[in-house]
Write a protein that holds these residues in place. Structure first.
Motif, short mmCIF file in Angstrom:
data_model
loop_
_atom_site.label_atom_id
_atom_site.label_comp_id
_atom_site.label_asym_id
_atom_site.label_seq_id
_atom_site.Cartn_x
_atom_site.Cartn_y
_atom_site.Cartn_z
N ARG A 154 0.83 -1.21 0.00
CA ARG A 154 0.00 0.00 0.00
C ARG A 154 0.86 1.26 0.00
NH1 ARG A 154 -0.92 1.99 5.39
NH2 ARG A 154 0.07 0.67 6.98
N HIS A 155 2.09 1.14 0.50
CA HIS A 155 2.98 2.30 0.53
C HIS A 155 3.60 2.57 -0.84
CE1 HIS A 155 2.41 2.37 4.78
NE2 HIS A 155 3.13 1.29 5.02
N VAL A 156 3.73 1.53 -1.66
CA VAL A 156 4.39 1.72 -2.96
C VAL A 156 3.42 1.79 -4.13
CG1 VAL A 156 6.58 0.70 -2.24
CG2 VAL A 156 4.81 -0.78 -3.15
N ASP A 157 2.13 1.58 -3.88
CA ASP A 157 1.15 1.75 -4.95
C ASP A 157 1.22 3.18 -5.48
OD1 ASP A 157 0.07 -0.79 -5.09
OD2 ASP A 157 -1.46 -0.41 -3.57
N GLY A 158 1.40 3.31 -6.79
CA GLY A 158 1.49 4.63 -7.41
C GLY A 158 2.87 5.24 -7.40
N VAL A 159 3.84 4.53 -6.85
CA VAL A 159 5.23 5.02 -6.79
C VAL A 159 5.97 4.63 -8.07
CG1 VAL A 159 7.45 4.62 -5.63
CG2 VAL A 159 5.40 5.08 -4.27
N ARG B 201 4.63 -5.91 -7.49
CA ARG B 201 3.17 -6.01 -7.59
C ARG B 201 2.54 -4.64 -7.82
NH1 ARG B 201 3.52 -10.01 -3.23
NH2 ARG B 201 2.79 -8.47 -1.71
N ALA B 202 3.20 -3.59 -7.38
CA ALA B 202 2.66 -2.24 -7.55
C ALA B 202 3.05 -1.61 -8.89
CB ALA B 202 3.14 -1.34 -6.42
N GLY B 203 3.88 -2.29 -9.66
CA GLY B 203 4.28 -1.77 -10.96
C GLY B 203 5.31 -0.66 -10.90
N VAL B 204 6.13 -0.66 -9.83
CA VAL B 204 7.19 0.34 -9.70
C VAL B 204 8.22 0.14 -10.82
CG1 VAL B 204 9.11 1.10 -8.23
CG2 VAL B 204 6.87 0.58 -7.22
N HIS B 205 8.72 1.23 -11.37
CA HIS B 205 9.66 1.15 -12.49
C HIS B 205 11.09 0.80 -12.06
CE1 HIS B 205 6.83 4.26 -14.59
NE2 HIS B 205 6.32 3.05 -14.59
#
Length: 312
Positions: free
Chosen positions: A62-67, A94-98
């Motif tokens: 939840r902390h890295v979603d959108g990061v 899982r959050a799609g971090v680059h």
């Protein structure tokens, strides 16, 4: 606006990375273990995320979603550098971090093999996790922090005895970058998408041990007796002796770093300072004239037995 999560955001390096990212206009999420008096100062682009790498990837996601970029400035043993960062990486996947910048920030960890330096080994083990990851790794190498290299753990400078100790001939240039400059470079690198999947080497100053002694004498206004402790083979033998008797890695890991620095295998390659012209590194002379002057006085507080040290 790029969104960056910084783990280890209240540490000496992490807090400065947060500051530099905010100054560059990034949206920053600071991962902190709990609200405390040393939490980052309030800023409209700063969000505090209460959590711990030990919470696991499900809780961290939840902390890295959108990061877009994760920067890790955590320190510790294998449970942090390998296990904890791996959980953060899984959450980022899982959050799609680059991209992710792991907590390397040291000498060239990949210039030499396993078994030379226990702290480097931990970071190389974690680096292997990126081989099958959708998150691109960007490793930042900066050489040695003068804040630690001139402290008691490295046994170079002894203010009480007035000595400056050298292994080998002291003629090979070594890489030195302050914690503040490392943070400034890291913020710039984090916001540079061309660094995806690359090692990025940046440095404050390169000088030999004998030149470093000259800078220390000029800054302190006193003479420091040069102590030649032996050859590099003597240094390797001393490390082996200490390892046999050690109750903590603190007793020998700094010397392990010095071996790789002094034989050249840990030297930075393809230094990319020119890619970040707005970062003006601090010279050793300037560091010693300000915060570094503390090295000339009483020794710093001794590290607790069993505590995992900062890489260099």
């Amino acid at each position: 606006m790029t969104t960056v999560l910084v783990a280890g955001a209240t540490g000496s390096l992490g807090s400065l990375i947060v500051k530099n990212l905010l100054e560059r206009g990034a949206e920053v999420r600071a991962l902190v273990r709990k609200p405390s008096t040393d939490k980052p100062a309030a800023h409209p682009n700063l969000t505090l995320c209460v959590g711990d790498l030990a919470d696991g990837s499900d809780a961290l996601q939840r902390h890295v979603d959108g990061v877009e970029v994760v920067v890790s400035a955590v320190q510790g043993g294998p449970e942090v550098i390998i296990d904890g960062q791996r959980e953060l990486l899984r959450a980022a996947e899982r959050a799609g971090v680059h991209r992710m910048i792991p907590s390397d920030f040291s000498i060239n960890l990949f210039g030499y093999g396993y078994g030379i330096n226990v702290l480097s080994d931990l970071r190389r083990v974690f680096a292997d996790a990126f081989a099958t990851s959708t998150v691109a790794r960007t490793s930042v190498a900066i050489g040695a922090f003068p804040e630690f290299f001139l402290g008691p753990v490295h046994e170079v400078l002894d203010p009480a005895a007035g000595t400056f100790s050298v292994w080998g001939d002291g003629m090979r240039a070594i890489d030195i970058t302050t914690i503040g400059d490392t943070a400034a470079f890291t913020a710039a690198i984090a916001l540079d998408p061309t660094t995806a999947g690359r090692e990025v080497h940046v440095v404050g100053q390169q000088l030999t041990m004998l030149e470093l002694r000259n800078e220390i004498e000029a800054a302190s206004g006193r003479r420091w007796e040069l102590v030649r402790r032996g050859t590099l083979e003597d240094l390797r033998a001393e490390i082996a002796r200490r390892q046999f008797n050690a109750s903590s890695v603190v007793e020998y890991v700094a010397l392990q770093a010095q071996v790789a620095m002094f034989d050249g295998t840990a030297a930075l390659r393809d230094v990319r300072n020119a890619d970040y012209p707005d970062v003006t590194p601090t010279s050793v002379a300037a560091y010693l004239a300000r915060r570094g002057a503390a090295h000339f006085a009483a020794p710093q507080v001794a590290r607790q037995r069993g505590e995992w040290p900062t890489p260099v």
